[in-house]
Design a protein around this motif. Structure first.
Motif, PDB file in Angstrom:
ATOM      1  N   LEU A  60       1.006  -0.759  -0.003  1.00 40.11           N
ATOM      2  CA  LEU A  60      -0.373  -0.264   0.095  1.00 40.11           C
ATOM      3  C   LEU A  60       1.613   1.343   0.036  1.00 40.11           C
ATOM      4  N   TRP A  61       1.733   1.229   0.988  1.00 41.93           N
ATOM      5  CA  TRP A  61       2.435   2.803   1.676  1.00 41.93           C
ATOM      6  C   TRP A  61       3.738   3.332  -0.038  1.00 41.93           C
ATOM      7  N   PRO A  62       4.653   2.598  -0.903  1.00 47.45           N
ATOM      8  CA  PRO A  62       5.242   2.416  -2.098  1.00 47.45           C
ATOM      9  C   PRO A  62       4.309   3.263  -2.796  1.00 47.45           C
ATOM     10  N   VAL A  63       3.140   2.823  -2.899  1.00 47.39           N
ATOM     11  CA  VAL A  63       2.307   3.108  -4.459  1.00 47.39           C
ATOM     12  C   VAL A  63       1.801   4.422  -4.084  1.00 47.39           C
ATOM     13  N   ALA A  64       1.298   4.912  -2.517  1.00 44.59           N
ATOM     14  CA  ALA A  64       0.047   5.380  -2.021  1.00 44.59           C
ATOM     15  C   ALA A  64       1.856   6.913  -2.279  1.00 44.59           C
ATOM     16  N   LEU A  65       2.713   6.468  -1.873  1.00 41.13           N
ATOM     17  CA  LEU A  65       3.685   7.934  -2.134  1.00 41.13           C
ATOM     18  C   LEU A  65       4.203   7.997  -3.607  1.00 41.13           C
ATOM     19  N   CYS A  66       3.443   6.939  -4.405  1.00 38.97           N
ATOM     20  CA  CYS A  66       4.754   7.594  -5.572  1.00 38.97           C
ATOM     21  C   CYS A  66       3.140   7.828  -6.332  1.00 38.97           C
ATOM     22  N   GLY A  67       2.218   7.856  -5.881  1.00 43.71           N
ATOM     23  CA  GLY A  67       0.788   8.370  -6.052  1.00 43.71           C
ATOM     24  C   GLY A  67       0.925  10.141  -5.823  1.00 43.71           C
ATOM     25  N   ILE A  68       1.641  10.235  -4.863  1.00 46.48           N
ATOM     26  CA  ILE A  68       1.771  11.863  -4.322  1.00 46.48           C
ATOM     27  C   ILE A  68       2.195  11.826  -5.017  1.00 46.48           C
ATOM     28  N   VAL A  69       4.070  11.939  -5.129  1.00 43.33           N
ATOM     29  CA  VAL A  69       4.699  12.607  -6.137  1.00 43.33           C
ATOM     30  C   VAL A  69       4.479  12.924  -7.755  1.00 43.33           C
ATOM     31  N   VAL A  70       3.659  11.948  -7.953  1.00 39.62           N
ATOM     32  CA  VAL A  70       2.822  12.089  -9.555  1.00 39.62           C
ATOM     33  C   VAL A  70       1.687  13.044  -9.873  1.00 39.62           C
ATOM     34  N   MET A  71       1.054  12.998  -8.540  1.00 39.49           N
ATOM     35  CA  MET A  71      -0.273  14.204  -8.489  1.00 39.49           C
ATOM     36  C   MET A  71       0.567  15.278  -8.163  1.00 39.49           C
ATOM     37  N   ILE A  72       1.874  15.548  -7.819  1.00 38.93           N
ATOM     38  CA  ILE A  72       2.557  16.867  -7.476  1.00 38.93           C
ATOM     39  C   ILE A  72       2.955  17.566  -8.792  1.00 38.93           C
ATOM     40  N   ALA A  73       3.383  16.177  -9.436  1.00 38.64           N
ATOM     41  CA  ALA A  73       3.863  16.780 -10.342  1.00 38.64           C
ATOM     42  C   ALA A  73       2.788  17.167 -11.278  1.00 38.64           C
TER      43      ALA A  73
END
Length: 393
Positions: free
Chosen positions: A205-218
């Motif tokens: 869960l958390w690696p996917v969520a963190l990658c999602g946050i990074v891409v969302m901000i970008a």
């Protein structure tokens, strides 16, 4: 480097052509944002809310697009591109806020059909699968095609605006280009990657969520600069139509350079290292654009922003694929993209509200601060990547 980019594009010809089609239309739109706003006679907050229509349309098709892809198979991308060309006619003709909002919902739906978020249809998941099969890093090269098309379309639109060509004529020209690219959009269905016997089917869960946050901000930062840079140059700094269009054009051009350069870097450096540097560079560029006293300084800021922000989204998606087992890659890319697409809901309202209350200078300053928020999740992902690298194959 040139051979690395060309070979990467040959491996992903169909999804790369689809990126070009998307970039053309959004580049034309970005350069015409001041025209749309003036024609509708609305303030920044209302215009931002109207742009939300495309985000809503995009989200409504996320769950329908996989069925679309399964029904049409190899013809899915050509048909989706044709739908996108037709969808832009409505906002190009819209003379009232309601008509524009409805038209943008249609554009969002057509974009959603093109850019679906399931492994059976999404371009990023296809590219990720080809990465796994070829052992190459391909995500930056494909996203670079979007930026190249976007920048060229925005630059050409500045010239057409100066010449007084109607928006509908410009979008018609993009339709002709889309027809030329149609043969390249045909592709064979991608085989699904099956889990190994006894392999876990649950995503971490958390690696996917963190990658999602990074891409969302970008994506959020990219979307705000794309849609509002021309208005900032023309209204805040007193530039003309061609000067305003040069803002998003420079962003697209430098993002192209950054993504093609990132294609070479991705084969030599870790994704987390490149993302950290890129976040700092893009935040610095956004701050320059926010404080710019004249258009020339704003151009420098947007160019630096584009150079930095260009690699964050593609590398965040590629990083998500590396954070999970091979058979989970498509699912992870899809989940990250779902999180990232929240940016398209947030960006129009956020930028429009900040601009209306505080002005575009502070709004772009907020973008700079937002980009710095990428650093904490990337540091956590770096630890995860090191832990995975230490595990024997």
């Amino acid at each position: 480097m040139r051979m690395s980019i060309l070979s990467a594009l040959r491996l992903t010809r169909a999804p790369g052509s689809a990126f070009v089609v998307m970039g053309l239309y959004w580049g034309v739109f970005a350069a015409h944002v001041p025209v749309f706003r003036d024609r509708l006679g609305v303030d920044d907050a209302v215009f931002g809310s109207l742009l939300l229509g495309s985000s809503l349309g995009l989200l409504t098709t996320m769950w329908l697009a996989p069925r679309f892809d399964q029904k049409l198979g190899r013809a899915a991308l050509p048909v989706a591109a044709a739908l996108l060309a037709l969808a832009w006619i409505a906002p190009a003709l819209a003379a009232t806020p309601l008509a524009f909002a409805i038209g943008m919902v249609g554009v969002g739906m057509a974009s959603g059909v093109c850019d679906v978020v399931r492994a059976s249809a999404t371009w990023d998941a296809r590219v990720s699968q080809i990465e796994a099969q070829s052992g190459r890093s391909l995500m930056n090269a494909n996203h670079g095609l979007f930026s190249l098309a976007y920048g060229c379309a925005a630059l050409a639109s500045g010239l057409t605006r100066e010449a007084g060509l109607p928006i509908l004529v410009v979008f018609g020209g993009m339709t002709v280009v889309t027809l030329v690219l149609m043969p390249l959009l045909w592709r064979a269905p991608s085989p699904e990657m099956m889990p190994e016997e006894g392999a876990s089917v649950t995503l971490p869960l958390w690696p996917v969520a963190l990658c999602g946050i990074v891409v969302m901000i970008a994506f959020l930062s990219e979307a705000t600069v794309e849609s509002w840079s021309a208005l900032h140059i023309e209204r805040t700094l007193g530039g003309g139509a061609a000067q305003g269009a040069l803002g998003p054009a420079l962003l697209g051009i430098t993002m192209t350079l950054g993504r093609f350069g990132g294609q070479a870097l991705a084969e030599r450096l870790s994704e987390t290292a490149v993302i950290r540097v890129a976040a700092l560079v893009s935040a610095f560029g956004a701050a320059i654009a926010a404080m710019a006293p004249v258009p020339m300084v704003a151009y420098l800021g947007f160019a630096i922003t584009g150079l930095g922000i260009s690699v964050i989204g593609p590398m965040g998606l590629a990083l998500a694929g590396r954070m999970v087992a091979p058979h989970q890659r498509s699912q992870a890319i899809a989940r990250v993209a779902v999180i990232a697409f929240c940016a398209f809901l947030i960006a129009p309202v956020l930028m429009g509200g900040l601009s209306e209350v505080f002005g575009l200078r502070l709004a772009f300053g907020a973008v700079a601060a937002l980009l710095l928020m990428i650093l904490p999740p990337v540091l956590a992902l770096r630890r995860r990547a090191r832990a995975l690298a230490a595990v024997p194959a």
